[in-house]
Design a protein around this motif. Structure first.
Motif, PDB file in Angstrom:
ATOM      1  N   ALA A  43     141.490   2.304 -55.887  1.00 39.26           N
ATOM      2  CA  ALA A  43     141.948   0.933 -55.673  1.00 39.26           C
ATOM      3  C   ALA A  43     141.352   0.342 -54.403  1.00 39.26           C
ATOM      4  N   PRO A  44     141.217  -0.974 -54.371  1.00 44.07           N
ATOM      5  CA  PRO A  44     140.788  -1.619 -53.134  1.00 44.07           C
ATOM      6  C   PRO A  44     141.755  -1.253 -52.008  1.00 44.07           C
ATOM      7  N   GLY A  45     141.238  -1.113 -50.823  1.00 46.36           N
ATOM      8  CA  GLY A  45     142.079  -0.750 -49.695  1.00 46.36           C
ATOM      9  C   GLY A  45     142.295   0.742 -49.561  1.00 46.36           C
ATOM     10  N   ARG A  46     141.531   1.547 -50.310  1.00 47.61           N
ATOM     11  CA  ARG A  46     141.706   3.002 -50.267  1.00 47.61           C
ATOM     12  C   ARG A  46     141.582   3.535 -48.850  1.00 47.61           C
ATOM     13  N   GLU A  47     140.756   2.900 -48.042  1.00 49.67           N
ATOM     14  CA  GLU A  47     140.548   3.388 -46.678  1.00 49.67           C
ATOM     15  C   GLU A  47     141.714   3.080 -45.749  1.00 49.67           C
ATOM     16  N   ALA A  48     142.704   2.350 -46.243  1.00 44.53           N
ATOM     17  CA  ALA A  48     143.901   2.088 -45.447  1.00 44.53           C
ATOM     18  C   ALA A  48     144.938   3.204 -45.594  1.00 44.53           C
ATOM     19  N   LEU A  49     144.705   4.130 -46.525  1.00 42.24           N
ATOM     20  CA  LEU A  49     145.654   5.223 -46.732  1.00 42.24           C
ATOM     21  C   LEU A  49     145.731   6.120 -45.500  1.00 42.24           C
ATOM     22  N   SER A  50     146.884   6.743 -45.323  1.00 47.37           N
ATOM     23  CA  SER A  50     147.090   7.585 -44.148  1.00 47.37           C
ATOM     24  C   SER A  50     146.123   8.760 -44.093  1.00 47.37           C
ATOM     25  N   SER A  51     145.689   9.271 -45.237  1.00 49.23           N
ATOM     26  CA  SER A  51     144.744  10.390 -45.224  1.00 49.23           C
ATOM     27  C   SER A  51     143.417   9.992 -44.579  1.00 49.23           C
ATOM     28  N   TYR A  52     143.075   8.721 -44.655  1.00 51.91           N
ATOM     29  CA  TYR A  52     141.835   8.264 -44.009  1.00 51.91           C
ATOM     30  C   TYR A  52     141.959   8.275 -42.492  1.00 51.91           C
ATOM     31  N   GLN A  67     141.107  29.506 -45.109  1.00 53.99           N
ATOM     32  CA  GLN A  67     142.256  30.199 -45.681  1.00 53.99           C
ATOM     33  C   GLN A  67     143.224  29.291 -46.419  1.00 53.99           C
ATOM     34  N   ARG A  68     143.161  28.002 -46.122  1.00 56.78           N
ATOM     35  CA  ARG A  68     144.118  27.105 -46.756  1.00 56.78           C
ATOM     36  C   ARG A  68     143.483  25.725 -46.967  1.00 56.78           C
ATOM     37  N   ILE A  69     143.861  25.136 -48.099  1.00 61.57           N
ATOM     38  CA  ILE A  69     143.352  23.817 -48.479  1.00 61.57           C
ATOM     39  C   ILE A  69     144.547  22.945 -48.840  1.00 61.57           C
ATOM     40  N   LEU A  70     144.486  21.712 -48.394  1.00 58.42           N
ATOM     41  CA  LEU A  70     145.547  20.730 -48.562  1.00 58.42           C
ATOM     42  C   LEU A  70     144.987  19.532 -49.302  1.00 58.42           C
ATOM     43  N   LEU A  71     145.808  18.909 -50.143  1.00 57.00           N
ATOM     44  CA  LEU A  71     145.417  17.642 -50.752  1.00 57.00           C
ATOM     45  C   LEU A  71     146.656  16.829 -51.063  1.00 57.00           C
ATOM     46  N   VAL A  72     146.429  15.557 -51.307  1.00 53.46           N
ATOM     47  CA  VAL A  72     147.494  14.666 -51.758  1.00 53.46           C
ATOM     48  C   VAL A  72     147.111  14.260 -53.173  1.00 53.46           C
ATOM     49  N   GLY A  73     147.931  14.663 -54.143  1.00 49.19           N
ATOM     50  CA  GLY A  73     147.573  14.373 -55.525  1.00 49.19           C
ATOM     51  C   GLY A  73     148.689  14.696 -56.495  1.00 49.19           C
ATOM     52  N   ASP A  74     148.356  14.602 -57.773  1.00 45.15           N
ATOM     53  CA  ASP A  74     149.304  14.828 -58.855  1.00 45.15           C
ATOM     54  C   ASP A  74     149.406  16.315 -59.157  1.00 45.15           C
ATOM     55  N   THR A 127     152.916   8.736 -47.042  1.00 44.57           N
ATOM     56  CA  THR A 127     152.587   9.697 -48.092  1.00 44.57           C
ATOM     57  C   THR A 127     153.856  10.217 -48.772  1.00 44.57           C
ATOM     58  N   ASN A 128     153.835  10.234 -50.086  1.00 40.35           N
ATOM     59  CA  ASN A 128     154.924  10.778 -50.880  1.00 40.35           C
ATOM     60  C   ASN A 128     154.925  12.300 -50.728  1.00 40.35           C
ATOM     61  N   PRO A 129     155.985  12.909 -50.196  1.00 39.08           N
ATOM     62  CA  PRO A 129     156.020  14.363 -49.986  1.00 39.08           C
ATOM     63  C   PRO A 129     155.832  15.173 -51.270  1.00 39.08           C
ATOM     64  N   ALA A 130     156.158  14.605 -52.424  1.00 34.18           N
ATOM     65  CA  ALA A 130     156.002  15.309 -53.701  1.00 34.18           C
ATOM     66  C   ALA A 130     154.546  15.437 -54.109  1.00 34.18           C
ATOM     67  N   ARG A 131     153.638  14.775 -53.378  1.00 33.75           N
ATOM     68  CA  ARG A 131     152.211  14.828 -53.699  1.00 33.75           C
ATOM     69  C   ARG A 131     151.417  15.665 -52.692  1.00 33.75           C
ATOM     70  N   VAL A 132     152.098  16.309 -51.741  1.00 31.42           N
ATOM     71  CA  VAL A 132     151.428  17.134 -50.729  1.00 31.42           C
ATOM     72  C   VAL A 132     151.342  18.554 -51.284  1.00 31.42           C
ATOM     73  N   LEU A 133     150.130  18.961 -51.628  1.00 29.23           N
ATOM     74  CA  LEU A 133     149.888  20.230 -52.317  1.00 29.23           C
ATOM     75  C   LEU A 133     148.968  21.116 -51.502  1.00 29.23           C
ATOM     76  N   GLY A 134     149.115  22.423 -51.686  1.00 32.07           N
ATOM     77  CA  GLY A 134     148.277  23.357 -50.947  1.00 32.07           C
ATOM     78  C   GLY A 134     147.824  24.520 -51.797  1.00 32.07           C
ATOM     79  N   LEU A 135     146.733  25.121 -51.367  1.00 32.33           N
ATOM     80  CA  LEU A 135     146.147  26.306 -51.989  1.00 32.33           C
ATOM     81  C   LEU A 135     145.797  27.275 -50.876  1.00 32.33           C
TER      82      LEU A 135
END
Length: 158
Positions: free
Chosen positions: A24-33, A107-114, A135-143
């Motif tokens: 979406a437009p404005g993607r660079e306004a997200l907190s991950s950026y 050792q660890r990877i983080l992402l925000v996603g489904d 950021t929605n806490p339900a979308r904070v995922l790790g490996l």
């Protein structure tokens, strides 16, 4: 057929155009950026997928971050051109980049996603890790090994 290669400076404009198309437009306004501001990506893990006509069909990037006192990789963005979705390219990019990250010693990877999509790659909900708002806490995922790692995700500092 796709050719995966490490992203180069010459790929940047095409990859940014891909991200503009996919998000979406404005993607660079997200907190991950904000976690990426003035922090270079982990270049040897950033991949681009080109088709047999040498057109960018997909890309993935990784950024170093801190979670509490621990080091981690922030995966993203990852994108596949809308005309190439459903061909398995997203999975190809994920698997190749995750293998490269593991091979580089991360050792660890983080992402925000489904979660339903990323669970097939081994990602799980991180309840003790907090991304910057909104950021929605339900979308904070790790490996990887997240045992004992907790706290806020912050920008990488050398």
């Amino acid at each position: 057929m796709y050719r995966l290669s490490q992203e180069t400076p010459e790929d940047r404009a095409e990859i940014e155009a891909l991200y503009d198309t996919c998000f979406a437009p404005g993607r660079e306004a997200l907190s991950s950026y904000r976690l990426r501001d003035d922090v270079p990506p982990v270049a040897d893990l950033c991949l681009v997928a080109r088709d047999d006509l040498d057109i960018v069909a997909g890309a993935v990037r990784f950024w170093p971050v801190r979670v509490g006192a621990a080091e981690a990789l922030l995966l993203g963005p990852i994108a596949v051109h809308p005309t190439r979705q459903g061909e398995g390219l997203g999975g190809l990019l994920m698997n190749a980049s995750l293998d490269a990250a593991k091979g580089s010693g991360w050792q660890r990877i983080l992402l925000v996603g489904d979660a339903p999509y990323y669970q097939r790659f081994g990602f799980r909900l991180l309840t003790d890790v907090t991304m910057p708002p909104p950021t929605n806490p339900a979308r904070v995922l790790g490996l990887g090994d997240w045992s004992g790692v907790r706290g806020d995700v912050t920008r990488w500092t050398a």
